[in-house]
Structures are given as C-alpha cells and as structure tokens.
Motif scaffolding. Sequence first.
Motif, mmCIF file in Angstrom:
data_model
loop_
_atom_site.group_PDB
_atom_site.id
_atom_site.type_symbol
_atom_site.label_atom_id
_atom_site.label_comp_id
_atom_site.label_asym_id
_atom_site.label_seq_id
_atom_site.Cartn_x
_atom_site.Cartn_y
_atom_site.Cartn_z
ATOM 1 N N ALA A 567 0.835 -1.208 0.000
ATOM 2 C CA ALA A 567 0.000 0.000 0.000
ATOM 3 C C ALA A 567 0.867 1.255 0.000
ATOM 4 C CB ALA A 567 -0.926 -0.004 1.215
ATOM 5 N N VAL A 568 1.928 1.266 0.816
ATOM 6 C CA VAL A 568 2.824 2.424 0.875
ATOM 7 C C VAL A 568 3.539 2.620 -0.458
ATOM 8 C CG1 VAL A 568 4.922 3.346 1.943
ATOM 9 C CG2 VAL A 568 3.129 2.339 3.377
ATOM 10 N N ALA A 569 3.972 1.508 -1.070
ATOM 11 C CA ALA A 569 4.675 1.588 -2.357
ATOM 12 C C ALA A 569 3.750 2.163 -3.434
ATOM 13 C CB ALA A 569 5.183 0.210 -2.764
ATOM 14 N N LEU A 570 2.502 1.697 -3.453
ATOM 15 C CA LEU A 570 1.553 2.212 -4.431
ATOM 16 C C LEU A 570 1.287 3.693 -4.214
ATOM 17 C CD1 LEU A 570 -1.050 -0.711 -4.632
ATOM 18 C CD2 LEU A 570 0.460 0.076 -6.472
ATOM 19 N N LEU A 571 1.151 4.085 -2.945
ATOM 20 C CA LEU A 571 0.926 5.503 -2.639
ATOM 21 C C LEU A 571 2.085 6.355 -3.111
ATOM 22 C CD1 LEU A 571 -0.711 5.446 0.915
ATOM 23 C CD2 LEU A 571 -1.711 6.376 -1.191
ATOM 24 N N ALA A 572 3.310 5.855 -2.922
ATOM 25 C CA ALA A 572 4.488 6.614 -3.327
ATOM 26 C C ALA A 572 4.505 6.817 -4.845
ATOM 27 C CB ALA A 572 5.754 5.885 -2.862
ATOM 28 N N VAL A 573 4.271 5.743 -5.591
ATOM 29 C CA VAL A 573 4.264 5.840 -7.059
ATOM 30 C C VAL A 573 3.122 6.751 -7.526
ATOM 31 C CG1 VAL A 573 4.019 4.547 -9.211
ATOM 32 C CG2 VAL A 573 5.308 3.568 -7.295
ATOM 33 N N TYR A 574 1.973 6.615 -6.881
ATOM 34 C CA TYR A 574 0.821 7.427 -7.238
ATOM 35 C C TYR A 574 1.089 8.913 -7.004
ATOM 36 C CZ TYR A 574 -3.926 9.359 -6.941
ATOM 37 O OH TYR A 574 -5.054 10.125 -7.104
ATOM 38 N N CYS A 575 1.701 9.238 -5.884
ATOM 39 C CA CYS A 575 2.012 10.643 -5.576
ATOM 40 C C CYS A 575 3.022 11.203 -6.580
ATOM 41 C CB CYS A 575 2.560 10.757 -4.148
ATOM 42 S SG CYS A 575 1.303 10.486 -2.875
ATOM 43 N N MET A 576 4.005 10.397 -6.977
ATOM 44 C CA MET A 576 4.970 10.844 -7.980
ATOM 45 C C MET A 576 4.279 11.100 -9.317
ATOM 46 S SD MET A 576 8.510 8.708 -7.274
ATOM 47 C CE MET A 576 7.757 7.093 -7.208
ATOM 48 N N ASP A 577 3.327 10.222 -9.660
ATOM 49 C CA ASP A 577 2.576 10.414 -10.904
ATOM 50 C C ASP A 577 1.742 11.695 -10.830
ATOM 51 O OD1 ASP A 577 1.300 10.120 -13.320
ATOM 52 O OD2 ASP A 577 0.455 8.156 -12.910
ATOM 53 N N GLN A 578 1.155 11.957 -9.681
ATOM 54 C CA GLN A 578 0.380 13.187 -9.512
ATOM 55 C C GLN A 578 1.268 14.411 -9.670
ATOM 56 O OE1 GLN A 578 -2.702 13.980 -9.255
ATOM 57 N NE2 GLN A 578 -3.926 12.400 -8.258
ATOM 58 N N ALA A 579 2.443 14.382 -9.036
ATOM 59 C CA ALA A 579 3.357 15.527 -9.109
ATOM 60 C C ALA A 579 3.844 15.755 -10.540
ATOM 61 C CB ALA A 579 4.549 15.291 -8.179
ATOM 62 N N TYR A 580 4.190 14.671 -11.242
ATOM 63 C CA TYR A 580 4.673 14.801 -12.618
ATOM 64 C C TYR A 580 3.552 15.276 -13.535
ATOM 65 C CZ TYR A 580 6.539 13.526 -17.187
ATOM 66 O OH TYR A 580 6.948 13.554 -18.492
ATOM 67 N N SER A 581 2.358 14.714 -13.354
ATOM 68 C CA SER A 581 1.228 15.043 -14.227
ATOM 69 C C SER A 581 0.709 16.457 -13.991
ATOM 70 C CB SER A 581 0.089 14.033 -14.020
ATOM 71 O OG SER A 581 0.516 12.726 -14.346
ATOM 72 N N ALA A 582 1.005 17.030 -12.831
ATOM 73 C CA ALA A 582 0.575 18.406 -12.586
ATOM 74 C C ALA A 582 1.247 19.358 -13.567
ATOM 75 C CB ALA A 582 0.916 18.802 -11.147
ATOM 76 N N LYS A 583 2.493 19.047 -13.975
ATOM 77 C CA LYS A 583 3.208 19.886 -14.939
ATOM 78 C C LYS A 583 3.141 19.302 -16.351
ATOM 79 C CE LYS A 583 6.519 21.883 -11.662
ATOM 80 N NZ LYS A 583 7.964 22.115 -11.365
ATOM 81 N N HIS A 584 3.037 17.989 -16.432
ATOM 82 C CA HIS A 584 2.999 17.328 -17.745
ATOM 83 C C HIS A 584 1.791 16.385 -17.798
ATOM 84 C CE1 HIS A 584 7.100 18.828 -18.216
ATOM 85 N NE2 HIS A 584 7.375 18.311 -17.005
ATOM 86 N N PRO A 585 0.589 16.947 -17.878
ATOM 87 C CA PRO A 585 -0.608 16.091 -17.859
ATOM 88 C C PRO A 585 -0.709 15.208 -19.086
ATOM 89 C CG PRO A 585 -1.186 18.358 -18.413
ATOM 90 C CD PRO A 585 0.258 18.383 -18.002
ATOM 91 N N ASN A 586 -1.423 14.123 -18.909
ATOM 92 C CA ASN A 586 -1.660 13.168 -19.996
ATOM 93 C C ASN A 586 -2.714 13.761 -20.937
ATOM 94 O OD1 ASN A 586 -1.566 10.739 -21.448
ATOM 95 N ND2 ASN A 586 -3.235 9.844 -20.249
#
Length: 603
Positions: A567-586
């Motif tokens: 669960a922690v690993a998924l949260l970490a990857v998810y948060c990184m995706d959110q941070a990256y997508s905030a500047k480079h959205p899909n």
Amino acid sequence: MNRKEMKIQAKRQLRRHYWMIVVICLFAAFFGVEYSSSLWGINLDIPSLAATQTGEGRTQASSNLSDVFQDFLLGREDTARQRVKLNQEQIVRNDTNAMFGRSRGVFASLLNSFSSGAVIVSIADATRSIAHNARATVIVPVMVSMAVYLFVWLFIQQTYRVVMRRMLLEGRLYGRIPASRFLYPLHTRQWPRMAWTMFVKNLFLSLWSLTIIGGIIKHYSYFLVPYIIAENPTIGAAKAIGLSRRMMKGHKWECFVAQLTFLGWHLLDIVTVGLSGIFYSNGYHASFFTEYYVYLRALAKRHGVEGSELLCDTRLFAKADAEEIRKAYADVAEAVDQMRSTIVAADRPRGFTGFLSQWLGIRIMHSNQVARYEEYREDSQQIRIGQEILDGTVYPGRLAPAPMPFSFRESRTISANRSYSLVNLIMMFFIFCFVGWVWEVSLAFITEGTFVNRGTLHGPWLPIYGTGGTIILTLLKRLRDKPAFEFAAAVVLCGCLEYFSSWYLEMTHDGQRWWDYTGYFLNLNGRICAEGLLTFGLGGLAIVYLLAPALDNLLSRIDAKKLGVVAVALLAVYCMDQAYSAKHPNIGAGITDYQDSSTAQVS
C-alpha cells in the motif's frame, strides 16, 4: 358499501407504508401502467424524449417507429431507410437543448434508434448478413419487433399491475412490505401464467371495445382480475375472468361512482404538475381500491359466489398463528434459536475509534472491540429478519397458494455492515482506480480499435473511480441499512465529485477538459450526465453490498505487514505520478481531444 370507512382505512394504510406505496405507484407511472398523468409535467420539460417538434406539429417517436415498421411490413424497404435517414437528420437539427442532448452517449443512442426507427433497419441488416435472404430481411425485423413489444407490454407492464396489487394487499395486514415482492412473479414461478391471464383479459376487453358500450361495461366486469391473480396466481385465465365478472355483478355502477369521488384529486394532480399525485393521491387511490377488492371478496365468500373458493390466500386477510408459522419455517426457527443462544452482546465502540467505525466505517488498526460489536450487530440483524417472519410482521410466503421460497442467511462473509481497515481501504482505492482505467481503455479499444491511456495521470489508474468508491464506503456508512437512500446518496455524492473534478481541472489547466458530456442525454454543462450518474449509483450499490465485502475478505487473508508495504509503495508511485502530471498532464487524441473520440467519458 361503506365508502367513508374504506377511505379511512386507505389513508391509514398509506400512512403506515407511505414511502413504499409512493415508490410502488411511481414505478407504475414510469412503466406506463397506471398514474402516468402524474409525470406529464416532467414530459413537458423533455419534449425530445417523446417527440420532435417541427413546424408542422409534433411527430411522436412511436409514430416514426410504427411508420418504419409498416414500410418494412409492406415491402417498402427503400422508403423505410429514407424515412429513418430523415428522422435522424431531424433529431440532429433539433438537438439544441444543452441539457437534453441527443447526439452522444448510450441513452441518446438507444433513444434515437427507437425515435427514428433505426432499430428496425439494424435488425434487418443483421438478418440479411446472417440469412442472405430478402424475405427474411423483412419478416425477421417485424417478428423481433413484435416479440420485444409484446414481452415488455405483457411480461413487465401488465404483470406489474399484479405486483403492485399484491404488495398493497400484503400492506393491509403486515407491518413491513419486503422489497423482494417486486419480484413476485419470479418468486412464485407463475410469471408466464400471470402474463397469459392478463393477455386474455386485455384481448377480451379489446374485442368488447369494438362495441363501445360493451367495452365500458366489460372494463368494470374485468376490474378485479389483477387482484384475483395477485391473491392466487395459480388460477387459470378463464376462471379469473369469470370470477371477476361474477364478483362485479351489481357493483359496476358503484365502482364507477367510487372512481368519480377521486376526480378532485385528479384535478389537483394537474394543477400541481403531478406532485400531489406522486406524493399522495396515487397511493391513496391505489389503497382505496385495495380495500374495495377486500370488500367485494368478503361479499363473494359470504354469498358463495361460484369460484370464490379459489380465493384461498387466507393469510392475506388473517395472520397465521405462531404454531403454523413455526411449522412452515422450522429451519428459520431453529437457526434463530441457535443464534440467540450463542450470541454475545457487545458494547458500542466509543472514543475516536468508535466514531471512525460507526460513522465512517474505518478502522485505523485492528480493534477487538470493533470486531466484536460488528459481529454482534450482524447476528442481531439476522435474528431480527428471522423473528419478523416468526412473529408475523411480514407475510409468510411459504404459506401462499403459490409458495415463495425463503433462505435464512447466517453467514457474515458478505455482510455490508462492517468497517474497513485503513490499509484495506487504500488497496481498494487502487483496485477501483485500476478497474475504472481498464473499463475505459477497453471501451476505447472496442469502439475505436486503438489503445488510449485515459485520464490525467500516466499510470494505469483513474482516481475518480477510486475516490468515488472509497467516499461511498466511508461518507455513506450510516445509510447501508437503506439501499434506496444509499443509491440516491451515491448518485448525488459522485455527481458532485465528478462536476467539481471537471471544474477544477478546467480552472487549473487553462480551460482544458478531460471529458465533456455535451450532446449526452440529460447532461449538466457537459460535466455530468444521466448515464454516468446511473452508473455511479448502481456501481455504488455493487461496491457496498458485494465488491467491497468480498475484497475485504480476500485482503484480510494477506499478511497485514506485507499488505502495508504494498500500500505504501503504491501511494508513493501514485504521488509521484500526480506531481509529474501536474506539470505534464496526460493529453492527446482520445484523452483531451474528446470531440474526435466517441469514448471520451469519465477520466
């Protein structure tokens, strides 16, 4: 006949089962069975639902369908296709109402296919591709269309007349009307017989209507047929019709006058645009004529009317004694006694832990107190269900002329009244996100033949699905005992979530949209639509009562520490995706370029 006393009893029954009777009559109105006039105000606001306005007047959808149907029947296939094309063009030209769009979505496609008559052409094309026979191309669409119409009219509309009368009859004597009674034809295994009896009744009535006066008289002669079938669905069509005719002998004028006494309520229904009918007079009217049937039944029994012995559901009018019920439900009595002897009372959890479990359905960590209380609540619920039957609070279905099966569930493995650990909720959030992503990617692949990574993020997840699922499980915890309120609340909650998400993304990304429901039937500013809300409501029920309990059982078998790490690993990857997508959205075709994609929906 004491009409005043009957009306008093009808009002008493309406107060006793108010919301259930309102729902029963509302379904009747939606199905077009009875009380449809109460929905006329809604229909006026949705002109495109039933018809298309033209300069020459109103062309109704049913007329378009019947015209195409007639063209095919007469062998004028080219004329039929041209008519469908013109109808479709007319729908597009008149698609000017932003809220009631008719150009996109499943609802709009289904509605348009029937409105334009395209469904007949589709059946014809499918038949030609399979049979390669010109005659079959004409005959099969006609036969299929007739079969579908007859099935809906006979097995849904007409049998629902019986269902609603059955529920109202049970409500006279019993304190609770189970929602399962909506499936009365299935539970009694008499659905085909009910449909056949109603078909014969309507056939006779149609033939008599050719004489005009005869049609009016026979309308009242056959008035009791649905009530008779509701009491004893095993009666044959001829016997039910004959019995109704004999029971109504000398009472037709009396019934007509009784109907006239509701004229004021019908006028008020019109003045209030259907509201007084929906929330009061329809239920009052239905309850009164239930009492009227009981009155005529008693007279028939008293005077020994031929066939009255077939009205044999005595438990609709007098409760069975405790010994008779206990004998019929021996397995339920045994299970209740067993559970009552072993049940251990548990105190309600208190403090912050108690608040989270009771109001939000969350357990931050394992709590023996919470586990004991939830087990105690589930056992108590099962005992209550069984005891209601044994006490005669609900109608004993096993004692009916057409016995209705009942299974007593002791297992707690799929209980919805539970709280979920924080780790399991996190895992379910990602499961819902992934399932939503697979669903939308699959839709894009099927309809467009290409892979589209839907959503604002780059990973295989759509947060709105996970967020919707988890907030339904938490914020609506207190409504789990009331499925109807759970459904309504899920629709409202998820609708607000989707609308706000659309607005927020648009405000923070220079007006860019990841979904747009413009053109969908019943949409609001293109941000939400009826299809999505219905899906959220039904999906919410599935999550609360089936998926989440099953997933919780599976996740609870996994070692808690290992599951926590995942669960922690998924949260970490998810948060990184959110941070990256905030500047480079899909973004791109099928994602934000929704005008070129037929599958761009929720992201």
